[in-house]
Design a protein around this motif. Structure first.
Motif, PDB file in Angstrom:
ATOM      1  N   UNK A 403       0.835  -1.205   0.000  1.00 46.64           N
ATOM      2  CA  UNK A 403       0.000   0.000   0.000  1.00 46.64           C
ATOM      3  C   UNK A 403       0.866   1.250   0.000  1.00 46.64           C
ATOM      4  N   UNK A 404       1.948   1.209   0.800  1.00 44.52           N
ATOM      5  CA  UNK A 404       2.824   2.372   0.866  1.00 44.52           C
ATOM      6  C   UNK A 404       3.435   2.647  -0.507  1.00 44.52           C
ATOM      7  N   UNK A 433      -3.290  10.835   4.802  1.00 48.55           N
ATOM      8  CA  UNK A 433      -3.689   9.465   5.175  1.00 48.55           C
ATOM      9  C   UNK A 433      -2.903   8.918   6.360  1.00 48.55           C
ATOM     10  N   UNK A 434      -2.121   9.769   7.000  1.00 45.16           N
ATOM     11  CA  UNK A 434      -1.389   9.456   8.233  1.00 45.16           C
ATOM     12  C   UNK A 434      -0.035   8.790   8.002  1.00 45.16           C
ATOM     13  N   UNK A 435       0.339   8.516   6.745  1.00 50.51           N
ATOM     14  CA  UNK A 435       1.655   7.931   6.487  1.00 50.51           C
ATOM     15  C   UNK A 435       2.735   8.968   6.785  1.00 50.51           C
ATOM     16  N   UNK A 436       3.923   8.450   7.143  1.00 54.65           N
ATOM     17  CA  UNK A 436       5.025   9.319   7.579  1.00 54.65           C
ATOM     18  C   UNK A 436       6.043   9.486   6.458  1.00 54.65           C
ATOM     19  N   UNK A 437       6.581  10.702   6.333  1.00 49.50           N
ATOM     20  CA  UNK A 437       7.623  10.935   5.329  1.00 49.50           C
ATOM     21  C   UNK A 437       8.765  11.740   5.948  1.00 49.50           C
ATOM     22  N   UNK A 459       9.019   0.530   2.873  1.00 49.82           N
ATOM     23  CA  UNK A 459       8.218  -0.308   3.765  1.00 49.82           C
ATOM     24  C   UNK A 459       7.019   0.446   4.284  1.00 49.82           C
ATOM     25  N   UNK A 460       7.189   1.083   5.461  1.00 56.98           N
ATOM     26  CA  UNK A 460       6.027   1.729   6.077  1.00 56.98           C
ATOM     27  C   UNK A 460       6.108   3.252   6.043  1.00 56.98           C
ATOM     28  N   UNK A 461       7.169   3.789   5.492  1.00 54.80           N
ATOM     29  CA  UNK A 461       7.306   5.246   5.435  1.00 54.80           C
ATOM     30  C   UNK A 461       7.963   5.640   4.116  1.00 54.80           C
TER      31      UNK A 461
END
Ligand code: 5AD
Ligand code: SF4
Length: 468
Positions: A403-404, A433-437, A459-461
């Motif tokens: 998804x990321x 959408x709350x994802x971190x960058x 992965x998640x960011x």
């Protein structure tokens, strides 16, 4: 003493404590320090901001070092692990206190609402000075005053309350964003959950009070608010003049200066079409929905008292995605609820595959005494639960990585949140959408929304770069 209201009373006790603290400062020739440690959820973090606000008013200097004059643990009891963590840390605190007998140790929060916990503390952890619960957080000054004055341990746990005390000091962790309680307590009684027993019945704040608070926050530089409640979707139903959560959001949207609105937690059973509509139309409400699934098996959902089926849940997700195509959906899942079979578990995996969550918090079922599930037969053996948990985690991680990757290469509006603690010269921010960058930038950008090119999904960011 006669007081007009609770707020006035507490302000009086803050002043009284302040005098005692000043006398002590004078004696020691230095300021007194206080360390508040928070465990658990957003609700507890919000309560801690209030506790810190009160302590600041009294004159304590905040520190993160537990070698302080006052250490306050704001506890969580949602799972057994949370409790064990506290007992472990109390052992450590005791050693510090042995070297500094003047040190005060206080415990508050959800765990204190359980009688067996307080009994254990009174029996085996006698060095604790102050114990209070979730319903009288606002009374910290009054309780501390009693402790300072008498030198005796003070214990004050309320079974419940109908009172909402407004307008006490609070110190935010971040200048630009802030949680706002819109309701307290929970009426759902999911059979595994201890929250309704420790946080009491549902009480909504008046919308005018909420808006007033958000307006003040905005005037003080806050640009993002997180509306907090155990079940925000049932907000306002029990008010004298009932209003829906969607309507509250419409009003929050009108507050000048607020750029982003988030909320948590949503319960699928109360999520209305009106809410989806408001979210889709809104400029400020973030494209994010935390929607706890708990289990994908309709049979287990019934035993959990969740009031929705697998199909109902999938239908809500379908509607959300249709109205807000790029919405980030996250969830909570419990593995090993009593009686969970391999078939039930496969239903959970099936929902995960179908929904494609951006991320999911996964929990091993923890038996909480006093809840109906603790009495249920067929508790699932530990090895079976562990094995399922690992499979669940692998699937969830796999999907959230994919998804990321979807947004890789795009440019997105990002709220700059903080200096990146690991990479020199980098800032960390969040997408809608709350994802971190993480991206190169400087501190002066905190609280601003900037356009960031998401160069690489990790992965998640993301790693990104600002574009002008
Ligand atoms: N065991 C495991 N997880 C639990 N949660 C709540 N109670 C329990 C329990 N007894 C999880 C739920 C909830 C989240 C905050 O914690 O998934 O959504
Ligand atoms: Fe939050 Fe529930 Fe833990 Fe209390 S028990 S801190 S309400 S998660």
């Amino acid at each position: 003493m006669e007081f007009k209201n609770e707020t006035e009373k507490q302000k009086y006790y803050m002043k009284q404590c302040r005098s005692l603290v000043q006398a002590k400062e004078h004696k020691l020739g230095r300021k007194l320090t206080a360390c508040v440690v928070t465990f658990g959820c957003q609700m507890n973090f919000k309560d801690s901001e209030k506790l810190i606000g009160i302590l600041d008013e009294i004159g304590y200097v905040q520190t993160v070092d537990e070698h302080a004059d006052l250490v306050l643990y704001n506890t969580c009891t949602v799972r057994e692990n949370a409790n064990l963590k506290i007992y472990g840390r109390l052992g450590y605190l005791h050693k510090i206190k042995e070297k500094n007998p003047d040190m005060l140790i206080g415990l508050c929060g959800c765990m204190m609402q359980e009688k067996h916990v307080v009994d254990k503390l009174n029996k085996s952890y006698r060095f604790i000075d102050l114990i209070f619960g979730t319903h009288n957080v606002f009374a910290l000054a009054e309780l501390l005053y009693e402790r300072l004055l008498t030198g005796h341990k003070v214990e004050s746990i309320w079974d419940g309350t109908t009172e909402i005390v407004e307008d006490l000091p609070s110190i935010q962790k971040y200048d630009f964003k802030c949680g706002v309680n819109i309701m307290y307590g929970c009426n759902n009684f999911c059979t595994y959950c201890i929250v309704p027993y420790v946080r009491g019945r549902e009480r909504s704040r008046e919308p005018e009070e909420i808006i007033k608070e958000i307006e003040t926050l905005a005037q003080n530089g806050v640009v993002e608010v997180m509306l907090l409640g155990q079940n925000v979707n049932s907000y306002g139903k029990t008010l004298e003049h009932p209003i829906s959560f969607a309507e509250l959001l419409r009003r929050v949207e009108q507050v000048e200066g607020i750029k982003r609105i988030r909320f948590m937690t949503s319960h699928p059973k109360d999520l209305s079409d009106e809410l989806i509509e408001v979210m889709a139309e809104s400029e400020k409400i973030c494209k994010q929905m935390h929607l706890p699934l708990q289990s994908g098996s309709s049979r287990l959902l019934e035993k959990m008292n969740r009031h929705y089926t697998k199909e109902d849940y999938l239908e809500i997700v379908r509607k959300l995605r249709k109205a807000i195509p790029d919405i980030g959906i996250t969830t909570d899942i419990i593995v090993g609820f009593p009686g969970e079979t391999e078939e039930d578990f496969k239903e959970t995996l099936d929902v995960i595959e179908k929904v494609q969550y951006d991320s999911a918090f996964t929990f091993i079922y923890s038996k909480r005494s006093g809840t109906p599930a603790a009495e249920m037969e067929n508790q699932v053996p530990e090895d079976v639960v562990k094995e399922r948990f690992n499979r669940l985690l692998a699937l969830v991680n796999d999907i959230s990585q994919k998804k990321t990757a979807v947004l890789e290469g795009t440019t997105q509006p990002v709220m700059v949140e903080e200096v990146n603690g690991k990479i020199e010269g980098y800032m960390t921010g969040r997408l809608s959408n709350n994802a971190v960058v993480h991206f190169p930038g400087c501190q002066s950008m905190i609280g601003k929304i900037v356009q960031v090119h998401l160069k690489e999904a990790k992965g998640f960011y993301y790693m990104g770069e600002m574009v002008d």
